[in-house]
Design a protein around this motif. Structure first.
Motif, short mmCIF file in Angstrom:
data_model
loop_
_atom_site.label_atom_id
_atom_site.label_comp_id
_atom_site.label_asym_id
_atom_site.label_seq_id
_atom_site.Cartn_x
_atom_site.Cartn_y
_atom_site.Cartn_z
N GLY A 164 -58.32 6.86 70.74
CA GLY A 164 -56.92 6.50 70.90
C GLY A 164 -56.53 5.59 69.75
N ILE A 165 -55.50 6.01 69.00
CA ILE A 165 -55.13 5.29 67.79
C ILE A 165 -53.66 4.92 67.84
N MET A 166 -53.40 3.64 67.71
CA MET A 166 -52.01 3.20 67.59
C MET A 166 -51.86 2.56 66.22
N LEU A 167 -51.18 3.27 65.34
CA LEU A 167 -51.03 2.80 63.97
C LEU A 167 -49.96 1.72 63.88
N GLN A 168 -49.93 1.06 62.74
CA GLN A 168 -48.99 -0.04 62.53
C GLN A 168 -47.55 0.45 62.61
N ASP A 169 -47.29 1.67 62.13
CA ASP A 169 -45.95 2.26 62.20
C ASP A 169 -45.85 3.07 63.49
N SER A 170 -45.08 2.57 64.44
CA SER A 170 -44.94 3.24 65.74
C SER A 170 -43.94 4.37 65.62
N PHE A 171 -44.43 5.59 65.51
CA PHE A 171 -43.54 6.74 65.31
C PHE A 171 -43.12 7.30 66.66
N ILE A 172 -41.81 7.45 66.84
CA ILE A 172 -41.25 8.03 68.05
C ILE A 172 -40.60 9.36 67.68
N PHE A 173 -40.95 10.40 68.43
CA PHE A 173 -40.41 11.74 68.17
C PHE A 173 -39.10 11.92 68.93
N SER A 174 -38.26 12.83 68.44
CA SER A 174 -37.03 13.15 69.17
C SER A 174 -37.40 13.85 70.47
N GLY A 175 -36.75 13.46 71.56
CA GLY A 175 -37.07 14.00 72.88
C GLY A 175 -36.93 12.89 73.92
N THR A 176 -37.48 13.10 75.10
CA THR A 176 -37.40 12.08 76.14
C THR A 176 -38.53 11.07 75.99
N ILE A 177 -38.35 9.91 76.63
CA ILE A 177 -39.41 8.91 76.63
C ILE A 177 -40.66 9.47 77.33
N MET A 178 -40.44 10.25 78.38
CA MET A 178 -41.55 10.89 79.09
C MET A 178 -42.35 11.78 78.14
N ASP A 179 -41.65 12.58 77.33
CA ASP A 179 -42.33 13.47 76.38
C ASP A 179 -43.11 12.68 75.34
N ASN A 180 -42.56 11.56 74.89
CA ASN A 180 -43.23 10.75 73.87
C ASN A 180 -44.52 10.13 74.41
N ILE A 181 -44.50 9.65 75.64
CA ILE A 181 -45.71 9.06 76.21
C ILE A 181 -46.75 10.15 76.48
N ARG A 182 -46.28 11.32 76.86
CA ARG A 182 -47.17 12.43 77.21
C ARG A 182 -47.67 13.18 75.97
N TYR A 183 -47.26 12.78 74.79
CA TYR A 183 -47.54 13.51 73.55
C TYR A 183 -49.03 13.75 73.35
N GLY A 184 -49.86 12.76 73.68
CA GLY A 184 -51.30 12.90 73.46
C GLY A 184 -52.05 13.52 74.61
N LYS A 185 -51.36 13.78 75.73
CA LYS A 185 -51.99 14.40 76.89
C LYS A 185 -50.92 15.20 77.63
N GLN A 206 -37.86 -2.34 67.88
CA GLN A 206 -39.20 -2.14 67.35
C GLN A 206 -40.26 -2.45 68.41
N GLY A 207 -40.01 -3.49 69.19
CA GLY A 207 -40.95 -3.83 70.25
C GLY A 207 -41.03 -2.75 71.31
N GLN A 208 -39.90 -2.16 71.69
CA GLN A 208 -39.89 -1.08 72.68
C GLN A 208 -40.64 0.14 72.15
N LYS A 209 -40.46 0.44 70.88
CA LYS A 209 -41.18 1.57 70.29
C LYS A 209 -42.69 1.35 70.33
N GLN A 210 -43.10 0.10 70.06
CA GLN A 210 -44.53 -0.18 70.08
C GLN A 210 -45.10 -0.06 71.49
N LEU A 211 -44.35 -0.49 72.49
CA LEU A 211 -44.83 -0.40 73.86
C LEU A 211 -44.95 1.06 74.30
#
Length: 593
Positions: free
Chosen positions: A429-450, A491-496
């Motif tokens: 599990g890797i969280m890089l310094q640049d928190s990249f968020i994809f276009s879509g729902t928050i649910m989709d972004n959290i589920r991106y790796g699983k 930025q903080g919300q994106k990191q979370l």
């Protein structure tokens, strides 16, 4: 070559040769069935249309002098029929080739995209994103018509020339030779300008790439531009790049339009010569008015394919410059890849070993030299030290985003260079310094790796990292749509959200690169409670400048001077009163000011 600048032309790694075009035939063969059908339809259409001048000659020389009105009607209807049938066949063929062209675009673009997915970080470090995007979008669009319609049209026009020549010589040999007299002049013009045309289109390709790269950079950095009131300066830069593109385009068009200009004038001269030779040199007894009329029609038809071929030649020269760029990208080596016979990494415990590891981004400039350490499974390790010392490099090497220059990196005793990348990264599990968020729902972004995670699992991960509360404040909660790069989020919300995405994957090795840098102190304390529970039983590497977030780690490694300058627990390093002690004292002093 300095590639990572928008104002530097990209020189090709190798000159174009016919191998590039032969490679393009691979995409054509996939569409060979509809292309053959389209070719047959085109040939029938061309053959039927060539009968029109013969019908016209018969009407002028036979039907009209004989005053056969009924025959004139039938011959006229026959001529109209040839036109209608020819148009219908051409329309069907045009629709088929439109689909073929789009299928070719799809195949080339998919091959490019798949290859780009495999290229190492180094490739993207060295190039502006705009110069990559233009190859996948603009350049592929530019070559599709040449690879579909262009090939068929070239063959058809050549066959058309042969058919027209046969019809011409069947009508009159001497006047046919008059028509052919302009060919040597035309070939001389082609030989004179072909090299300049290719260089011109390469220049257009370069200037277009530069312009696209700067435009992409400007859009991405628009906030910074407006903050520092750089609009006027950016406009001047864009004007300069646009002017360079316009100049390259106008210079190339000069040679590009020289071909149809030459053909048009040669066709006019040849037609005039037919009337001169037919009426004066040969005489009306040998060449009737119907023959001269038919031959002038064939002259126009003969030079029309030549004009078409010249336009196809221009398109080919244009496509060549783009094919060079496309195949250069496809030929870019995937340096970070599975070696032949690579083994799948079994479920790991998480022991990480560096054995005399040396690494350099650029040859001869080592970032790490003979670095060695051994991290036990389940141990939490903090990497601290000055900016640019190599902390992020260490965790990137564990993930094998780059190939090491020397030494070995092992996980549970398995050499990373000998295992499949997918089986390695799927357990990390890797969280890089640049928190990249994809276009879509928050649910989709959290589920991106699983992707198979349930909503309950997604919410549980968000609660662990303290993201659930702010997510539920949105009107649609987890179904809230976010823009590319998460522009609607702080930025903080994106990191979370990125934190929740990483934790949901339930990795055995967890890497956090400045993961809490944009989170306020109060949220960080809440987050730390969840992290402490989550980190149990997992090997973790944490990079942080705020030492308060890493003092509870099992081991702290101070990265400096191309290696590990100090290593130990928080208390042990303070007792040594070395570099870590100085860094800790400096931060403590800043906090009290």
């Amino acid at each position: 070559m300095a590639r990572n600048k928008f104002d530097i032309d990209e020189n090709l790694e190798s000159p174009f040769n016919l191998k590039h075009f032969r490679r393009a035939l691979v995409y054509i063969r996939r569409q060979q069935k509809p292309m053959i059908i389209a070719f047959v339809l085109s040939a029938l259409s061309a053959g039927i249309s060539l009968s029109a001048p013969l019908i016209m000659q018969h009407i002028v020389d036979v039907t009209i002098p004989a005053k056969e009105k009924q025959s004139l009607v039938w011959w006229s209807m026959l001529m109209l029929g040839t036109i209608v049938v020819s148009v219908i066949l051409a329309t069907i063929r045009s629709r088929m080739m439109t689909r073929v062209g789009q299928d070719i675009i799809f195949d080339i673009r998919m091959d490019l995209f798949k290859h780009l997915q495999k290229l190492p970080f180094q490739y993207y470090d060295d190039r502006p994103q705009g110069k990559i995007l233009i190859r996948v979008v603009n350049y592929v669009n530019s070559v599709s018509d040449v690879l579909s319609n262009g090939i068929i049209n070239l063959v058809l026009e050549i066959l058309n020339l042969l058919f027209i020549a046969i019809f011409m010589f069947a009508v009159d040999v001497k006047l046919s030779l008059v028509i052919l007299a302009g060919l040597p002049i035309f070939m001389g013009i082609i030989l004179m300008i072909k090299t300049k045309q290719r260089r011109g289109w390469q220049s257009i390709s370069n200037k277009s790439s530069n312009l696209n790269a700067y435009l992409q950079e400007s859009i991405s950095g628009i906030r910074v531009t407006q903050i520092f009131t750089r609009e006027q300066h950016n406009e001047e830069t864009f004007t300069r790049l646009s002017t360079n593109y316009r100049s390259a385009w106008m210079k190339t068009m000069y040679y590009n339009f020289l071909m149809p200009f030459s053909v048009d004038n040669l066709a006019t001269l040849v037609t005039a010569a037919i009337y001169f030779v037919g009426l004066l040199a040969i005489g009306p007894k040998e060449a009737t008015f119907g023959v001269i009329l038919a031959m002038s029609s064939y002259a126009a038809r003969f030079w029309q394919p030549i004009l078409n071929i010249s336009n196809l030649y221009n398109s080919f020269i244009n496509a060549v410059s783009y094919l060079e760029r496309i195949f250069e990208t496809l030929d870019e080596p995937v340096t970070v890849n599975d070696v032949p016979g690579a083994k799948e990494l079994p479920p790991i415990q998480g022991r990480v070993t560096f054995d005399d590891v040396t690494f350099a981004y650029d040859p001869g400039v080592n970032i790490l030299e003979k670095l060695s350490f051994d991290i036990k499974a389940g141990e939490s390790v903090a990497l601290v030290g000055p900016t640019g010392a190599g902390k992020t490099t260490v965790v990137n090497l564990i993930s094998r985003f780059y190939n090491i220059t020397g030494g070995k990196i092992l996980i549970d005793g398995h050499d990373l260079s000998e295992i499949q990348l997918r089986s390695l990264r799927s357990q990390m599990g890797i969280m890089l310094q640049d928190s990249f968020i994809f276009s879509g729902t928050i649910m989709d972004n959290i589920r991106y790796g699983k992707l198979d995670a349930t909503e309950e699992e997604v919410i549980a991960a968000a609660k662990t990292v303290c993201a659930d509360e702010f997510i539920r404040e949105f009107e649609k909660g987890y179904m809230t749509e976010v823009n590319e790069r998460g522009s609607k989020l702080s930025q903080g919300q994106k990191q979370l959200i990125s934190f929740a995405r990483t934790l949901l994957a339930n990795p055995r090795i967890l890497i956090l690169d400045e993961a809490t840098s944009s989170i306020d102190a109060q949220t960080e304390r809440l987050l730390q409670k969840g992290l402490n529970e989550l980190l149990k039983g997992r090997t973790s590497f944490i990079i942080a400048h705020r030492l308060s977030t890493v003092k509870n780690c099992d081991r702290i490694m101070y990265v400096s001077d191309k290696g590990i300058a100090e290593s130990g627990s928080h208390d042990e390093l303070l007792a040594k009163r070395g570099r870590y002690y100085k860094l800790h004292s400096a931060q403590k002093m800043e906090a009290t000011v």
